[in-house]
Design an enzyme around this catalytic site. Structure first.
Site, PDB file in Angstrom:
ATOM      1  N   LEU A 326       0.813  -1.216   0.000  1.00  0.00           N
ATOM      2  CA  LEU A 326       0.000   0.000   0.000  1.00  0.00           C
ATOM      3  C   LEU A 326       0.845   1.263   0.000  1.00  0.00           C
ATOM      4  O   LEU A 326       0.382   2.334  -0.386  1.00  0.00           O
ATOM      5  CB  LEU A 326      -0.929   0.018   1.230  1.00  0.00           C
ATOM      6  CG  LEU A 326      -2.255  -0.729   1.079  1.00  0.00           C
ATOM      7  CD1 LEU A 326      -2.981  -0.769   2.400  1.00  0.00           C
ATOM      8  CD2 LEU A 326      -3.126  -0.079   0.020  1.00  0.00           C
ATOM      9  N   ARG A 330      -0.016   5.165  -1.323  1.00  0.00           N
ATOM     10  CA  ARG A 330      -0.025   6.284  -0.382  1.00  0.00           C
ATOM     11  C   ARG A 330       1.228   7.149  -0.498  1.00  0.00           C
ATOM     12  O   ARG A 330       1.183   8.348  -0.269  1.00  0.00           O
ATOM     13  CB  ARG A 330      -0.142   5.753   1.053  1.00  0.00           C
ATOM     14  CG  ARG A 330      -1.472   5.097   1.357  1.00  0.00           C
ATOM     15  CD  ARG A 330      -1.706   5.020   2.863  1.00  0.00           C
ATOM     16  NE  ARG A 330      -2.914   4.265   3.155  1.00  0.00           N
ATOM     17  CZ  ARG A 330      -2.941   3.034   3.621  1.00  0.00           C
ATOM     18  NH1 ARG A 330      -1.814   2.404   3.847  1.00  0.00           N
ATOM     19  NH2 ARG A 330      -4.079   2.428   3.876  1.00  0.00           N
ATOM     20  N   VAL A 452      -9.680   7.552  -1.492  1.00  0.00           N
ATOM     21  CA  VAL A 452      -9.070   6.266  -1.838  1.00  0.00           C
ATOM     22  C   VAL A 452      -7.916   5.922  -0.901  1.00  0.00           C
ATOM     23  O   VAL A 452      -7.395   6.783  -0.192  1.00  0.00           O
ATOM     24  CB  VAL A 452      -8.570   6.259  -3.296  1.00  0.00           C
ATOM     25  CG1 VAL A 452      -9.729   6.475  -4.248  1.00  0.00           C
ATOM     26  CG2 VAL A 452      -7.505   7.320  -3.538  1.00  0.00           C
ATOM     27  N   GLU A 453      -7.495   4.647  -0.938  1.00  0.00           N
ATOM     28  CA  GLU A 453      -6.421   4.124  -0.086  1.00  0.00           C
ATOM     29  C   GLU A 453      -6.718   4.363   1.392  1.00  0.00           C
ATOM     30  O   GLU A 453      -5.833   4.641   2.190  1.00  0.00           O
ATOM     31  CB  GLU A 453      -5.069   4.764  -0.454  1.00  0.00           C
ATOM     32  CG  GLU A 453      -4.631   4.533  -1.891  1.00  0.00           C
ATOM     33  CD  GLU A 453      -4.112   3.126  -2.123  1.00  0.00           C
ATOM     34  OE1 GLU A 453      -4.249   2.289  -1.229  1.00  0.00           O
ATOM     35  OE2 GLU A 453      -3.584   2.884  -3.214  1.00  0.00           O
ATOM     36  N   GLY A 454      -7.981   4.276   1.760  1.00  0.00           N
ATOM     37  CA  GLY A 454      -8.400   4.570   3.124  1.00  0.00           C
ATOM     38  C   GLY A 454      -8.845   6.012   3.207  1.00  0.00           C
ATOM     39  O   GLY A 454      -8.064   6.918   2.947  1.00  0.00           O
TER      40      GLY A 454
END
Length: 753
Positions: A326, A330, A452-454
C-alpha cells in the site's frame, strides 16, 4: 578465602535485588501492561510487521538526528528518467485534452495506444521483463506532471504503477508467474486492475465477504486442486477495460485439503477477465472524471491454485501483501496527484493575480489576496518537499507505513486548501467551465484522492498514531508482543530489560522536555547553522513533547486510547507536522539553500510549528485526567510555546517575492505543464508580457494622470495610440503594451456556450 566469601555474598545480594525487582516491579508492571496496553489481533500484528519505520521513529522518540537526516541522498532523476520526461512525457502532455476526456468519459484511442507503446504502465517493472524500471521519484514526478494537465490520465497511469498485480508479483509472485505476467504488463498487452473494495468492506479490508473455497475440479481436461471463487467488487479503477484482474478474497478449506486449518485468511489471485464466469459490471461515474472505474463480479468461478499470487505458499498471505504494498499508492501516487494540483494552482494563480486588475491595481497588491497567495505558495513548497522525500524513502527500499499515511492524508488535505484559495482568487474565472478553465477539473477530482487508499478520516484517526504509537516507539511494540506471550522466566527477563530501557528513555525525555520548556527550545544544540537553526531547535522541543505525552497517554489510557480517536489523532497531527517540517528543511538544504526559497521555507515551517504545537495543546486540554493534563502542560511549555504561525510580514514578503523572483516561481511550480495553446499557456504568456511591459505601463499611467489623453469613450488601444501620437510612448512601446493588454484580456476571459 575472605575475598572469595565476599564475592559470593555480593553475587547473592545482586541476585536478591534482581529477584526483588522482578517481584515488586517487573511482574506487577507486566501484569498492568497486559491489562492496559492494546491487544493486537493477528491482522493488526501482520500489518505492524509488514511496514518499516524510518525518520518517523526518530521524531517519535524525541531524539531526531538532524545530521543523519541531511545525509540521506538528494532526490534526483537519472539521465534515462529525465530523457523520458523531456520526450515521451512531453509528447503525451501535448496529446491530452481533459475537456474532451471528461466529455467522452474515456481517453482517446490514440492516447491509450501511446501509453501502452511507450511503457507508461511499466514504470515499476524491471528491464529484464521489458519494463522501464524507474525509481519511485521518477514515477511520482511523471504522475504529478500529468495530473497538472489531466487528472483522468494521471489516475489511469498511476494505478498499474502502484497497488496492483505488477507490484504484488514483483514482491510475492512465483518465478513462473513473474515470467508469464510481467512482460505482458510491461508491453500493455495485459492491462491490470486490482479488486479489493466490496459493498460491505471499504477501509476495513478485513471485512470482505468475497470468498474462495479450496476444492478439486476439472480444468483443461483434468482434475486439479484449485479455488472456487465468489465475489462482487466496486470502485475498481480500470475494471471496465482491464483484461487481467487482481482479486482479494478470504480463502476457506472446509475439507482440509491443504492442512488442518479451515479459515486460511485473505488471499490474492490473478485472473484473466476472459476466464469463464468473470463478469465486468457497469461503470461508476467518479465526479465526471474520465478515468475508468467500475465493478466486477463472479459466482462459483473455479481457478487453479497456481493463479494465487505466490502459489500455494501465498494462500492466507494476502493481508500482509496488501499492507506491505500500500505504500506505493499512499507514498507515490496520491502525493503526486496533490503535488500536480498544487503546482498548477501556484503557477496559474500567481500569474492571474498579477494580470487581473481591480480598482486600478493588480489584485496581487491587495493584502487579502496576498494572504491566500502566500498560503498557496507555502503549502505547495511543503507538498513538494514531502512528495520528494517520501518517494526517496521508497527508493531506499523502505515501506514506512506511518510516513506514507502522513503523506496521503496531509498532502491531499493541503492541496484541497490550495485549490480553494486558487478558486477564491480567480473568482468567476474559476467557476465557469470550459477549455479556458484550468482549475475546475482538478477541483472536482480532489475528493477522489481524499477517499481512496483509506478515507482521510480513517487515515488520520486510526492509522497515523495508531501505527505510529506501536511501530515508531522504541519499546512499545516489543513490550506488547512480549506481554501477549506466557509469563515464563525468559519472557519476564526480556520484559525486564525492555522495561528498564523504557524507564531510562522516558526519564531522559522528561528531563529534556522540562529543560526545553524552560529554555523555549534553545537548551540543546542541533548541529545546524544558518537562518534555519532556530527551526531545528523548535522541532526538537516539539519532538520531545510528543514522546513524553505519548508515553503518558499509553500508560494512563492503555487500550482505551484506540477508542479515543480525537485524542490519538491529535498526537498523530503532532507527528505529521514534525515530519512535514523536516521535509521542508531537508528540501531547502538539498536544493543548496536557495535564497529565493527562504521566504517559502519560513512560511511553511511557521505553519507546521504552529499546527504541531496547537495539536499538542488541544490534546492536553482534552486529556481525560485533568490532573495529569496540567502536569503535562507545565512540563512541556510552562511559559507557552511561542509558535505563532506565519506573520503578516511573512505573507506579504512571500506573495511579493513569488511575483518578482522568476527562478523561485519556476522552482515552486516546475511540475505544472505549460503546453502551447493551452489555457495555462495563455495565462502564463499574459503574465510574462505584463511583467515585461511594466515600465511602459508606468509611463502610460503617468501620461493618463496628466489628463492629456483621458477619454471615457476610447478603447485601451486607442488611448495607447493617442499616447504614441503625443510622443509619450514610442511605436515599439505602444505595440508591446497593446499586445500585452490583449493577451491579458484573453487570459482572464471565460468560455461561453
Amino acid at each position: 578465602m575472605s575475598i572469595i566469601v565476599l564475592i559470593i555474598v555480593l553475587i547473592c545480594i545482586v541476585f536478591l535485588i534482581q529477584s526483588i525487582r522482578y517481584r515488586l516491579i517487573t511482574l506487577p508492571v507486566m501484569r498492568y501492561f497486559k491489562r492496559a496496553l492494546p491487544k493486537l489481533t493477528q491482522t493488526e500484528q501482520e500489518a505492524m510487521e509488514a511496514g518499516d519505520t524510518w525518520w518517523d521513529s526518530q521524531l517519535f522518540s524525541g531524539r531526531p538526528d538532524w545530521q543523519k537526516w541531511h545525509q540521506i541522498d538528494t532526490p534526483k532523476l537519472n539521465n534515462e528518467e529525465q530523457a523520458f520526461i523531456d520526450n515521451e512525457l512531453d509528447r503525451l502532455l501535448s496529446m491530452l485534452d481533459e475537456q474532451q476526456i471528461r466529455h467522452n468519459k474515456d481517453l482517446p484511442e490514440a492516447v491509450w495506444a501511446y501509453l501502452k507503446e511507450n511503457g507508461f504502465f511499466a514504470f515499476i517493472i524491471p528491464k529484464k521483463f521489458g519494463g522501464r524500471e524507474f525509481s519511485a521519484q521518477a514515477n511520482s514526478t511523471i504522475v504529478a506532471k500529468i495530473a497538472s494537465k489531466s487528472l483522468s490520465t494521471a489516475v489511469t497511469v498511476m494505478v498499474p504503477n502502484s497497488l496492483g498485480p505488477a507490484e504484488l508479483l514483483l514482491h510475492y509472485g512465483t518465478p513462473e508467474q513473474q515470467q508469464n505476467w510481467l512482460p505482458k504488463l510491461a508491453s500493455g498487452d495485459a492491462l491490470p486492475c486490482f479488486a479489493l473494495t466490496a459493498l460491505e468492506a471499504g477501509s476495513d479490508a478485513g471485512a470482505i465477504s468475497d470468498f474462495g473455497v479450496i476444492c478439486k475440479k476439472a480444468y483443461n481436461g483434468e482434475e486439479v486442486l484449485g479455488i472456487e471463487l465468489t465475489w462482487s467488487k466496486r470502485y475498481i479503477t480500470l475494471a471496465p477495460v482491464a483484461n487481467v484482474l487482481g482479486l482479494a478474497f478470504k480463502a476457506y478449506d472446509p475439507d482440509c485439503l491443504l492442512g488442518n486449518k479451515q479459515a486460511l485468511g485473505i488471499t490474492c489471485a490473478l485472473i484473466p477477465t476472459s476466464h469463464e464466469g468473470v463478469k465486468t459490471g457497469p461503470r461508476h461515474n467518479p465526479l465526471d472524471q474520465g478515468f475508468m472505474n467500475g465493478t466486477t463480479q463472479g459466482k462459483h468461478v473455479f481457478i487453479p491454485l497456481e493463479w494465487v499470487i505466490g502459489g500455494r505458499a501465498g494462500i492466507g498471505k494476502g493481508w500482509r501483501m496488501l499492507v506491505s504494498c500500500l505504500s506505493a499508492g499512499r507514498g507515490i501516487s496520491l502525493p503526486a496527484l496533490s503535488a500536480g494540483t498544487a503546482h498548477l494552482c501556484t503557477r496559474t494563480t500567481s500569474a492571474y493575480s498579477q494580470i487581473r486588475e481591480q480598482f486600478g491595481h493588480p489584485i496581487a497588491e491587495f493584502e487579502g489576496v496576498q494572504e491566500s497567495l502566500a498560503r498557496i505558495v507555502g503549502f505547495t513548497y511543503s507538498i513538494e518537499a514531502c512528495r520528494q522525500t517520501t518517494a526517496q524513502a521508497i527508493d531506499m527500499n523502505k515501506s514506512p507505513a506511518v510516513i506514507t499515511a502522513i503523506a496521503k492524508y496531509h498532502l491531499t488535505e493541503m492541496s484541497r486548501i490550495v485549490m480553494n484559495d486558487a478558486l477564491d482568487i480567480h473568482g468567476g474565472k474559476g467557476i465557469q467551465k470550459g477549455p479556458n478553465n484550468y482549475l475546475a477539473n482538478n477541483y472536482t477530482g480532489i475528493p477522489i484522492s481524499i477517499t481512496v487508499e483509506g478515507a482521510n478520516i480513517l487515515t488520520r484517526n486510526l492509522m497515523i498514531f495508531g501505527q505510529g504509537a506501536t511501530r515508531c516507539h522504541p519499546y512499545i511494540f516489543k513490550e506488547i508482543k512480549l506481554i501477549q506471550q506466557s509469563e515464563g522466566t525468559a519472557c519476564v527477563r526480556d520484559f525486564d530489560k525492555l522495561l528498564m530501557a523504557h524507564i531510562q528513555h522516558t526519564s531522559i525525555n522528561i528531563i529534556k522536555v522540562v529543560w526545553l520548556g524552560l529554555s523555549r527550545g534553545h537548551g540543546i544544540p542541533v548541529g545546524i547553522s544558518g537562518p534555519t537553526q532556530v527551526y531545528y531547535k523548535k522541532l526538537n522541543w516539539l519532538s520531545v513533547c510528543l514522546s513524553v505525552c505519548a508515553d503518558v497517554a499509553m500508560l494512563k489510557l492503555g487500550g482505551e486510547l484506540k477508542r479515543k480517536e480525537m485524542l490519538s489523532a491529535r498526537l498523530g497531527d503532532v507527528l505529521s507536522h514534525l515530519y512535514l517540517a523536516s521535509c521542508v528543511l531537508k528540501k531547502y538544504e538539498h536544493d543548496g539553500r536557495q535564497q529565493g526559497d527562504m521566504k517559502a521555507v519560513n512560511y511553511a515551517i511557521a505553519y507546521h510549528l504552529k499546527a504541531g504545537f496547537d495539536a499538542l495543546n488541544d490534546f492536553i486540554e482534552n486529556f481525560t485526567n485533568r490532573f495529569v493534563a496540567q502536569i503535562m502542560k507545565r512540563a512541556c511549555y510552562m511559559f507557552g510555546h511561542g509558535a505563532k504561525g506565519p506573520s503578516d510580514y511573512m505573507v506579504t514578503d512571500l506573495s511579493k517575492s513569488i511575483l518578482n523572483d522568476k527562478s523561485a516561481r519556476e522552482r515552486v511550480s516546475h511540475l505544472c505543464s505549460v503546453q502551447s495553446n493551452s489555457a495555462v499557456a495563455l495565462v502564463e504568456q499574459a503574465y510574462l508580457k505584463y511583467k515585461a511591459t511594466l515600465p511602459i505601463r508606468i509611463k502610460f499611467s503617468q501620461w493618463q494622470k496628466n489628463d492629456k489623453g483621458y477619454c471615457y469613450d476610447k478603447a485601451f488601444a486607442d488611448l495607447v495610440m493617442l499616447a504614441q501620437s503625443e510622443q509619450a510612448l514610442s511605436k515599439e512601446e505602444a505595440k508591446s503594451l497593446i499586445n500585452a493588454h490583449e493577451a491579458c484580456l484573453k487570459a482572464i476571459s471565460v468560455d461561453i456556450f
